[in-house]
Scaffold this active site. Structure first.
Site, PDB file in Angstrom:
ATOM      1  N   HIS A 173       5.877  14.985   7.595  1.00 51.83           N
ATOM      2  CA  HIS A 173       6.736  16.114   7.210  1.00 51.83           C
ATOM      3  C   HIS A 173       8.005  16.033   8.053  1.00 51.83           C
ATOM      4  O   HIS A 173       7.972  16.295   9.255  1.00 51.83           O
ATOM      5  CB  HIS A 173       6.008  17.433   7.442  1.00 51.83           C
ATOM      6  CG  HIS A 173       4.781  17.584   6.607  1.00 51.83           C
ATOM      7  ND1 HIS A 173       3.664  18.280   7.021  1.00 51.83           N
ATOM      8  CD2 HIS A 173       4.485  17.113   5.363  1.00 51.83           C
ATOM      9  CE1 HIS A 173       2.747  18.247   6.073  1.00 51.83           C
ATOM     10  NE2 HIS A 173       3.220  17.544   5.059  1.00 51.83           N
ATOM     11  N   GLU A 176       9.392  18.429  10.800  1.00 46.97           N
ATOM     12  CA  GLU A 176       8.559  18.640  11.979  1.00 46.97           C
ATOM     13  C   GLU A 176       8.958  17.623  13.052  1.00 46.97           C
ATOM     14  O   GLU A 176       8.225  16.697  13.393  1.00 46.97           O
ATOM     15  CB  GLU A 176       7.086  18.543  11.582  1.00 46.97           C
ATOM     16  CG  GLU A 176       6.710  19.648  10.588  1.00 46.97           C
ATOM     17  CD  GLU A 176       5.344  19.477   9.944  1.00 46.97           C
ATOM     18  OE1 GLU A 176       4.543  18.655  10.432  1.00 46.97           O
ATOM     19  OE2 GLU A 176       5.068  20.177   8.950  1.00 46.97           O
ATOM     20  N   HIS A 266       2.209  16.497  14.008  1.00 48.98           N
ATOM     21  CA  HIS A 266       2.895  17.453  13.128  1.00 48.98           C
ATOM     22  C   HIS A 266       3.460  18.626  13.928  1.00 48.98           C
ATOM     23  O   HIS A 266       3.292  18.710  15.134  1.00 48.98           O
ATOM     24  CB  HIS A 266       1.908  18.000  12.089  1.00 48.98           C
ATOM     25  CG  HIS A 266       1.567  17.040  10.997  1.00 48.98           C
ATOM     26  ND1 HIS A 266       2.128  17.102   9.742  1.00 48.98           N
ATOM     27  CD2 HIS A 266       0.714  15.996  10.973  1.00 48.98           C
ATOM     28  CE1 HIS A 266       1.627  16.131   8.991  1.00 48.98           C
ATOM     29  NE2 HIS A 266       0.769  15.441   9.719  1.00 48.98           N
ATOM     30  N   GLU A 342      -0.938  19.502  16.124  1.00 47.49           N
ATOM     31  CA  GLU A 342       0.073  20.472  15.710  1.00 47.49           C
ATOM     32  C   GLU A 342       0.783  21.046  16.928  1.00 47.49           C
ATOM     33  O   GLU A 342       0.147  21.479  17.886  1.00 47.49           O
ATOM     34  CB  GLU A 342      -0.565  21.614  14.911  1.00 47.49           C
ATOM     35  CG  GLU A 342      -1.189  21.186  13.592  1.00 47.49           C
ATOM     36  CD  GLU A 342      -0.186  20.938  12.479  1.00 47.49           C
ATOM     37  OE1 GLU A 342       1.023  21.141  12.714  1.00 47.49           O
ATOM     38  OE2 GLU A 342      -0.610  20.545  11.376  1.00 47.49           O
TER      39      GLU A 342
END
Length: 382
Positions: A173, A176, A266, A342
């Site tokens: 992504h 990110e 991410h 994350e």
């Protein structure tokens, strides 16, 4: 003497730029996000403001109730830099009732130019510098796994002489950008001949590192998709040359090397914490395989206060994991330990840092702890 006030100017036609200028009056601007090409995703912004030094800017990004992750805006402060090296936070407030959801950014520049972004940008030029510097290090091989739909190379750096196959990959992504700052920390550590953790990992492992899985989305200023609006992290079960050549190239090379351990890096819009997501719910799940993930999670939790296990994503029920997601597919396909790392756009709720919040510097420090945790994980009895 009458003071002459000129309107500020806003630009975004550059690598990873994204904003629409709806109106400008003096030092106030009304703005909107541009959606990813061929997609409804919108959340990333990155733009430049030319302005008068010492005069407060008021920047209003509107229509955020229609953005991809509306939970990302409350308690969020925009990133700002005047030299594009140090990124601080600008005081920001979100009002969901104003102009279909408005983030108001307030900032007093010390000079005539300021840059604003959803998170500190990681340009494709910096990416090429990162790859080139790492590739020039002793014992590092650069593989060009293929090309994107826009014709950009998909780079993989490989190093180490060990039997365990470790995969680290990031930025499926593109908005990110935390993920590639983390990768910069990974590569700085692994190519440092004086760092004992790196030397030990290179003895024990063959490391395969893809710093940017989505160069097209990165350059285009997308949040979540590639050049044709495809979310790469939903393509892993059936990637195609027409829609997701990035995933197809990476997965094909994984098939050639095998995978024993994998981290997919991410950023999360809403949750103010660093956390890991595992592969619960894959068809072949066993408690033994799952325990290897939980063991790594416990090690990382012990090593750094910037990591925690209280906040995170719900676990998929048995047999219900989405195999289009990389961590699930890799764990299922290779029977390995895989996880999604994350990092937040917001500051950490448990360890706030008011000037910068979560920052590139903290991403890179986290990378060092992730590698040290990997070495400890490898050294413990299986």
């Amino acid at each position: 003497m009458t003071k002459i006030v000129n309107d500020i100017a806003i630009d975004a036609e550059f690598d990873s730029g994204n904003i629409q200028v709806l109106s400008v009056s003096g030092n106030t601007a009304k703005l909107a996000l541009r959606k990813d090409h061929m997609s409804e995703f919108a959340q990333w912004f990155h733009f430049r403001v030319t302005c008068a030094a010492g005069e407060e800017l008021t920047l209003k990004i509107t229509d955020l109730n229609d953005s991809a992750f509306t939970g990302g805006w409350p308690d969020y402060n925009a990133c700002v830099s005047e030299d594009r090296e140090f990124w601080a936070r600008a005081a920001s407030s979100f009002d969901k009732s104003e102009a279909n959801g408005t983030l108001t950014i307030s900032y007093v520049p010390s000079g005539n130019i300021a840059w604003f972004a959803y998170f500190a940008p990681y340009s494709m030029e910096r990416h090429h510098d990162l790859v080139s510097e790492a590739a020039a290090s002793e014992g590092v091989d650069l593989l060009r796994l293929g090309t994107t739909l826009d014709g950009q190379p998909i780079d993989c750096l490989e190093m180490g002489e060990g039997e365990r196959s470790v995969w680290l990959y990031a930025r499926q992504h593109p908005g990110e950008t935390q993920a590639e700052w983390w990768m910069e920390g990974v590569l700085e550590c692994l190519t440092d001949p004086t760092y004992p953790v790196a030397r030990a990992l290179r003895r024990k492992c063959r490391l395969h590192i893809v710093p940017n899985c989505n160069p097209d989305g990165s350059r285009r200023g997308h949040l979540r998709t590639n050049a044709v609006g495809v979310n790469l992290n939903r393509e892993w079960n059936e990637p195609s040359a027409e829609k997701s050549p990035e995933v197809l190239a990476i997965r094909n090379h994984m098939d050639a090397t095998g995978v024993d351990f994998a981290i997919d890096a991410h950023g999360d819009e809403a949750i103010p914490a660093v956390f890991l997501a595992g592969f619960e719910g894959i068809p072949s799940w066993t408690d033994e395989q799952g325990e290897e993930f939980y063991r790594y999670q416990r090690i990382l939790d012990r090593r750094t206060p910037d990591f925690q296990t209280k906040l995170g994503y719900p676990k998929a029920p048995a047999g219900k994991a989405n195999l289009g997601i990389s961590t699930n597919l890799v764990a299922e396909r290779f029977g390995c330990t895989a996880m999604t790392l994350e990092m937040p756009y917001k500051d950490l709720a448990d360890a706030p840092e008011p000037e910068q919040g979560w920052s590139p510097e903290r991403c890179k420090l986290l990378a060092r702890d992730c590698l040290a945790a990997l070495l400890e994980w490898l050294d413990e009895p299986q």
